[in-house]
Design an enzyme around this catalytic site. Sequence first.
Site, PDB file in Angstrom:
ATOM      1  N   CYS A  10       0.883  -1.170   0.153  1.00 27.60           N
ATOM      2  CA  CYS A  10       0.055  -0.155  -0.158  1.00 27.60           C
ATOM      3  C   CYS A  10       0.870   1.392  -0.073  1.00 27.60           C
ATOM      4  CB  CYS A  10      -0.885  -0.118   1.258  1.00 27.60           C
ATOM      5  SG  CYS A  10      -2.041   1.574   1.611  1.00 27.60           S
ATOM      6  N   ASP A  11       0.859   2.200  -0.897  1.00 26.03           N
ATOM      7  CA  ASP A  11       1.565   3.353  -0.849  1.00 26.03           C
ATOM      8  C   ASP A  11       1.465   4.277   0.361  1.00 26.03           C
ATOM      9  OD1 ASP A  11       2.388   2.570  -3.692  1.00 26.03           O
ATOM     10  OD2 ASP A  11       0.879   3.803  -4.567  1.00 26.03           O
TER      11      ASP A  11
END
Length: 113
Positions: A10-11
């Site tokens: 997840c960024d």
Amino acid sequence: MITLYGIKNCDTVKKARTWLEQNNIAYQFHDFRADGLDKQQVNNWISELGLETLVNKRSTTWKELDEATKNQFDTNALDVITENPTLIKRPLLDTGKQKHVGFKDAEYSKIFN
């Protein structure tokens, strides 16, 4: 002990991890997918944060739930979240004193000031 919950790819979780590392804040990373979640933990988060704060209803996971599950979500949220941990807004930061959902530079600066 500070724990950051999320998923590796997840960024937003990556940004939070980078921020913590750049600010020399020791933390433990708990990956929802790899490390799992237990119902007691999820129940505590629901109690402390509430479903509106905890659950990301714009997520792909939410959109893929069937209508019956969405309609009954308030009554079976614990089971649904435990089975679909990516419903949780990421990252979830547990400072040991309180929980914070999401990541913003300014908020983390306030939390760790």
